[in-house]
Design a protein around this motif. Structure first.
Motif, PDB file in Angstrom:
ATOM      1  N   SER A  57      21.640  58.745  30.422  1.00 49.80           N
ATOM      2  CA  SER A  57      20.510  59.228  29.623  1.00 49.80           C
ATOM      3  C   SER A  57      19.599  58.079  29.200  1.00 49.80           C
ATOM      4  O   SER A  57      18.373  58.234  29.136  1.00 49.80           O
ATOM      5  CB  SER A  57      21.018  59.997  28.399  1.00 49.80           C
ATOM      6  OG  SER A  57      21.829  59.166  27.589  1.00 49.80           O
TER       7      SER A  57
ATOM      8  N   SER B  97      29.164  64.257  36.970  1.00 56.45           N
ATOM      9  CA  SER B  97      28.233  64.750  35.961  1.00 56.45           C
ATOM     10  C   SER B  97      26.877  64.061  36.109  1.00 56.45           C
ATOM     11  O   SER B  97      25.838  64.663  35.866  1.00 56.45           O
ATOM     12  CB  SER B  97      28.801  64.598  34.549  1.00 56.45           C
ATOM     13  OG  SER B  97      28.699  63.267  34.125  1.00 56.45           O
TER      14      SER B  97
ATOM     15  N   TRP C  54      23.432  66.221  36.398  1.00 56.21           N
ATOM     16  CA  TRP C  54      22.344  66.053  35.435  1.00 56.21           C
ATOM     17  C   TRP C  54      21.053  65.604  36.124  1.00 56.21           C
ATOM     18  O   TRP C  54      19.964  66.092  35.822  1.00 56.21           O
ATOM     19  CB  TRP C  54      22.746  65.051  34.347  1.00 56.21           C
ATOM     20  CG  TRP C  54      23.440  65.731  33.215  1.00 56.21           C
ATOM     21  CD1 TRP C  54      24.770  65.964  33.083  1.00 56.21           C
ATOM     22  CD2 TRP C  54      22.813  66.307  32.068  1.00 56.21           C
ATOM     23  NE1 TRP C  54      25.027  66.645  31.920  1.00 56.21           N
ATOM     24  CE2 TRP C  54      23.843  66.867  31.274  1.00 56.21           C
ATOM     25  CE3 TRP C  54      21.488  66.410  31.626  1.00 56.21           C
ATOM     26  CZ2 TRP C  54      23.582  67.518  30.064  1.00 56.21           C
ATOM     27  CZ3 TRP C  54      21.228  67.041  30.410  1.00 56.21           C
ATOM     28  CH2 TRP C  54      22.275  67.601  29.648  1.00 56.21           C
TER      29      TRP C  54
ATOM     30  N   LEU D  62      30.508  72.239  33.016  1.00 57.12           N
ATOM     31  CA  LEU D  62      29.280  72.451  32.251  1.00 57.12           C
ATOM     32  C   LEU D  62      28.588  73.762  32.632  1.00 57.12           C
ATOM     33  O   LEU D  62      27.743  74.264  31.878  1.00 57.12           O
ATOM     34  CB  LEU D  62      28.333  71.250  32.377  1.00 57.12           C
ATOM     35  CG  LEU D  62      27.745  70.838  33.722  1.00 57.12           C
ATOM     36  CD1 LEU D  62      26.575  71.706  34.136  1.00 57.12           C
ATOM     37  CD2 LEU D  62      27.224  69.404  33.578  1.00 57.12           C
TER      38      LEU D  62
ATOM     39  N   LEU E 138      25.989  76.352  30.738  1.00 59.53           N
ATOM     40  CA  LEU E 138      24.642  76.457  31.293  1.00 59.53           C
ATOM     41  C   LEU E 138      24.271  77.909  31.616  1.00 59.53           C
ATOM     42  O   LEU E 138      23.143  78.350  31.348  1.00 59.53           O
ATOM     43  CB  LEU E 138      24.510  75.566  32.542  1.00 59.53           C
ATOM     44  CG  LEU E 138      23.120  75.447  33.165  1.00 59.53           C
ATOM     45  CD1 LEU E 138      22.065  75.019  32.142  1.00 59.53           C
ATOM     46  CD2 LEU E 138      23.135  74.454  34.339  1.00 59.53           C
TER      47      LEU E 138
ATOM     48  N   SER F  18      24.741  78.781  24.128  1.00 65.50           N
ATOM     49  CA  SER F  18      25.381  77.737  24.918  1.00 65.50           C
ATOM     50  C   SER F  18      26.465  77.013  24.110  1.00 65.50           C
ATOM     51  O   SER F  18      27.558  76.732  24.601  1.00 65.50           O
ATOM     52  CB  SER F  18      24.305  76.751  25.390  1.00 65.50           C
ATOM     53  OG  SER F  18      24.869  75.710  26.134  1.00 65.50           O
TER      54      SER F  18
ATOM     55  N   GLY G  76      31.936  68.177  29.479  1.00 67.78           N
ATOM     56  CA  GLY G  76      30.635  68.388  30.124  1.00 67.78           C
ATOM     57  C   GLY G  76      29.877  69.548  29.497  1.00 67.78           C
ATOM     58  O   GLY G  76      28.663  69.469  29.256  1.00 67.78           O
TER      59      GLY G  76
ATOM     60  N   SER H  61      28.761  68.435  25.866  1.00 68.02           N
ATOM     61  CA  SER H  61      27.607  67.539  25.799  1.00 68.02           C
ATOM     62  C   SER H  61      26.329  68.274  26.198  1.00 68.02           C
ATOM     63  O   SER H  61      25.268  68.042  25.617  1.00 68.02           O
ATOM     64  CB  SER H  61      27.836  66.298  26.674  1.00 68.02           C
ATOM     65  OG  SER H  61      28.102  66.652  28.009  1.00 68.02           O
ATOM     66  N   LEU H  62      26.419  69.189  27.180  1.00 69.84           N
ATOM     67  CA  LEU H  62      25.237  69.956  27.581  1.00 69.84           C
ATOM     68  C   LEU H  62      24.704  70.788  26.415  1.00 69.84           C
ATOM     69  O   LEU H  62      23.499  70.783  26.124  1.00 69.84           O
ATOM     70  CB  LEU H  62      25.570  70.875  28.761  1.00 69.84           C
ATOM     71  CG  LEU H  62      24.439  71.841  29.146  1.00 69.84           C
ATOM     72  CD1 LEU H  62      23.276  71.099  29.778  1.00 69.84           C
ATOM     73  CD2 LEU H  62      24.943  72.929  30.093  1.00 69.84           C
TER      74      LEU H  62
END
Lengths: 573, 573
Positions: free
Chosen positions: A402, A438, A442, A488, A492, A520, A551, A554-555
């Motif tokens: 990030s 991941s 991303w 994730l 999502l 989410s 995952g 954090s998403l």
């Protein structure tokens, strides 16, 4: 355990520095890995191997005349990024295209797949040969799902020798796939390895026990048995591989491979019996290798690989090679006389966007910076979650990715490009620096989302739905995870569903996003009840029940934070 | 730990079987080790390496064109016997003599020394080049006392390449000794290794600590420190070796060697810094090796070796080689066209002795059989004593050696030869099957004792004194141990002293022997108070205080049993 390192975060970088310093005659460094120090002759098909590191001499140890043209080097046990694979391929290409070959792991499939797509866009022919030799990892009727282990070595060698002989692109691919189709491996493990800087082994095998079919990163095996004698183990390995023989009897080459802490003397004791059993089964062994060719740091265990030879495969297996870790015979060098050429970077054209698009770009870059700060603050927490069922690197990967994404976005936004270009740059940078599965997901999600954002007007609610849909589609295409697999995707899918529903009900973009982020977050928490579909060693998969997927967590956190930012942005305006 | 084996007693045999099966192009088996599968051209000086096994690829992994002509293979960490060294040398000799090269360990010095003497008696020129590169094992002014570690690899390589180039015998010896004089190593250890079939490591390094200068079998080091970072370790190793440099700056070759469980990636991280530090010190590095060249089973640790090159050494280091574990460049084969020749065994002439001598031979053979039974019954006890400060193989070695000695003695006595010939055969067989230091000492003692026994009349008390004196002399000449060093000398000297005194006082041979055996038993028990002069790792040397020396204990037990036998023999008559 891995004891020698300076900073665990730069272990792979430091390793490559020392490797290149030790072998300047064979390799030189390029972004993402290494290539031969002197390029092959123009017009030779390039063979590029790669994957996560920690398996030396696989993969960078086999770069040189007669073997690979380059190796893509990921972090320990972590797929290199698509940008890494692309970079090494560009440096290795001699005008006849690039054949990538690597073991069958999700992250590698994704990243090398993206690299092939990008090379194709640039006019460079490229193809992936995915090695699937591990008979313990899926039944015979699902060979394409099998993991790649030490069969990698045979397939790379054969493909490389074919390219050296002057095979054209299609023929190199054909013979590499042919070698893979005739290669079978079965491995066992007695103890796990530790990653640099960690106190605990990545996985464990109880003392006095053996994991049959356990993968080289601790992936689930077939069964656990008491520790056998050397002869019993030889029989288990020979019987297990012969049961999957693609041919009766015949000629094979063999690799009895040690994973790191199972040493040469032990391997020779096992080989003594294995050689006898193979002879008794009417199998002739040609030029076997007994030693460490594909390791897993200091993991204890070994494996038997057999490749059924025909005249072509035998000739290519026996062909000379000269690399840092593997040499055979006299190489009639295919090296060109030209001096090392620097890879000419592909220049990106900067297309300045209209003012509305530039405004969106500014919001996107600001959001990415805020996300980077958020992820950095939560690095330890994500690391803790991931350590329960994974290798504990999720926090570090997200922080690195990030931060790189935010920086790339700021630079791009500063040049005045639109949001799709900003997110393309940010996604590439994120995937490149985060590495692993991941990272690539991303990166792809950001790029796909960006593709649907308009450059010439303000983004509307419908654009957000379309972008989120596209992001989900690329994550599922690359990651092949379904709802309920504890990834994730579990956070999502509810986000996209809720966003679409809210916008459909006429809710504005900002409010719809916040509603979707709440859904989410709830779904991410609910992943605690799930077991991973495919995980690392079985005990770790079990252990993860009760803990939410890092995952997904954090998403959801990122989506929530982005919701807060665009709401505040809305209020500010 | 070593996990894969069938029978620990046959581990080395089984290992050699598998090794030869994997590398038939390079090696073939001969009694005592391996030689090249195709002999070198006639007239080439043969270079033979060797030592205990457990160090692969040292030593059998470097047999082949451009490198060694043969390797003598002892049991794990145990010197091969003189008969082994002699056998391999005879098979490797191409008419220009044999240069043995090995690391400086007591057992190897003795056994290779005896082999050189025997070869000389047979008209084969032979010489030992003893490698002494380990700067941590003795001060600079006592270089001849230093152990040989990874410097072995450089010295063997240089000597072998010189022989391949056509150097004559004296020149091969000269350049090998020159290479040794310009080679320095410093090693560290993080954890010990386990021998096949044992539960405990041979020695231990406390967790989080590092043994600086610890030998590759756990011999005492310089100090124990907290575990350093990779960079700190690189500095320790570079500074430590450069402090002993035989030349300012200059060109070196370097080996950063892993001992087994310290893996390639870690070594490359260390090498990155070491290479930089060497460059900063003005030292140019030529063709370094970073990897596993001299291991110690699964020991954790590594070492840095530097050899200061001149033009000759550089050329020989870079010369091509083609062996199972080490290949470089293109070898212009020095292989002869002749097919493999079997070694013609040297026929022993049988000289039948007069009746009195044959009678003594019968007593000797009977005594050796009784000794073999006694030692077999006590094998576990001697193993237990030896495990406290050694590697626990004393019991097994004595059982194997004495059984072979008894069988050889019975065969010889059956042929009608005298006691000196019986004890010559018995001593050779004992040394060959027992291996290690105690094997060679027992073998030499039996042969020397036998030399003083008359073939043509009954043995008298004075013959026993003379024989015992000769046996002690050869044990001290070979073993270089003094009274108080906690070895079998501590039980042998009192025996000889008391035997001589008693016979001097007019006591008969049988009674004098029993008095002497009693003195020996008392002295053996008293060794419990001693510390070994040179032992394995310091903690083990300390731990042995309170436990009698197993070698002294077994000797006293044997002497006592022999006393009982000859007394009964006397009564019977």
């Amino acid at each position: 355990m891995t004891r020698l390192y300076d900073d665990p975060a730069t272990f792979t970088e430091d390793m490559v520095t020392g490797f290149v310093a030790a072998h300047p005659q064979h390799v030189r460094r390029v972004p993402g890995g290494v290539v031969r120090s002197r390029p092959a002759r123009a017009g030779k098909v390039a063979v590029v191997t790669g994957g996560g590191s920690g398996h030396y001499p696989a993969f960078c140890g086999v770069v040189g005349p007669g073997f690979a043209d380059g190796a893509v080097i990921g972090n320990i046990f972590t797929s290199p990024s698509a940008a890494d694979a692309h970079s090494v391929a560009r440096a290795a290409d001699r005008g006849a295209g690039v054949v990538f070959s690597f073991g069958n792991y999700a992250g590698d499939n994704m990243n090398f797949g993206l690299a092939v797509e990008r090379l194709a866009r640039e006019g460079v022919r490229a193809h992936n040969v995915v090695v699937t030799d591990d008979v313990a990892s899926a039944p015979a009727e699902e060979q394409a799902k099998r993991r790649g282990v030490v069969g990698d070595f045979v397939v790379f060698k054969v493909a490389s020798a074919a390219a050296e002989e002057g095979y054209d692109f299609d023929e190199v691919v054909r013979v590499a796939e042919h070698a893979n189709a005739r290669t079978r491996s079965l491995g066992v493990a007695f103890d796990g390895c530790t990653l640099p800087g960690q106190d605990h082994a990545l996985f464990e095998v109880p003392e006095g026990r053996m994991g049959l079919g356990l993968g080289i990163h601790g992936e689930p095996g077939v069964s656990e048995t008491p520790m056998p004698s050397a002869s019993e183990l030889a029989k288990t390995l020979v019987d297990g591989v012969l049961a999957e023989a693609p041919a009766e009897g015949g000629r094979v080459t063999a690799i009895l491979n040690g994973l790191g802490a199972t040493k040469y003397e032990e391997l020779f004791v096992v080989w003594g019996t294995a050689a006898r059993l193979l002879a008794e089964a009417g199998v002739e062994v040609v030029a076997p290798e007994v030693g460490e060719l594909v390791t897993s740091l200091d993991m204890a265990g070994c494996s038997l690989t057999l490749t059924w030879l025909d005249d072509e495969l035998e000739r290519l297996w026996l062909a000379p090679a000269d690399t840092p870790a593997y040499r055979r015979g006299t190489i009639e060098s295919s090296t060109s006389d030209v001096e090392v050429e620097d890879v000419v970077p592909v220049e990106q054209e900067v297309v300045v966007a209209p003012e509305a698009g530039q405004a969106t770009s500014g919001v996107v870059a600001g959001a990415l910076r805020a996300v980077a700060d958020l992820l950095r603050d939560n690095e330890d927490e994500f690391g803790r979650l991931d350590a329960i069922a994974g290798d504990g690197d999720h926090g570090r990967g997200m922080t690195r990715g990030s931060a790189a994404g935010a920086e790339a976005a700021e630079t791009a936004a500063g040049q005045g490009v639109g949001p799709s270009a900003v997110l393309l740059e940010a996604g590439d940078a994120w995937a490149s620096k985060a590495g692993g599965t991941s990272g690539v997901l991303w990166g792809a999600a950001l790029r796909s989302f960006g593709d649907l954002l308009p450059d010439d007007r303000e983004a509307r609610a419908a654009d957000l739905v379309a972008g989120a849909d596209a992001a989900l589609a690329s994550v599922q295409r690359l990651g092949r995870a379904e709802l309920g697999d504890k990834t994730l995707v579990d956070a999502l899918v509810p986000f996209v569903d809720e966003l679409r529903a809210a916008v459909g009900e006429g809710v504005g973009g900002v409010a719809a996003w916040r509603r979707a982020a709440t859904a989410s977050t709830k779904a991410a928490a609910a992943t605690a009840q799930l077991r991973p579909r495919t995980g690392r060693a079985r005990p770790l998969a079990e252990r993860s029940v009760g803990t939410p997927d890092p995952g997904a967590t954090s998403l959801a956190l990122v989506l929530t934070r982005v919701g807060e930012l665009i709401e505040r942005g809305g209020e500010d305006q």
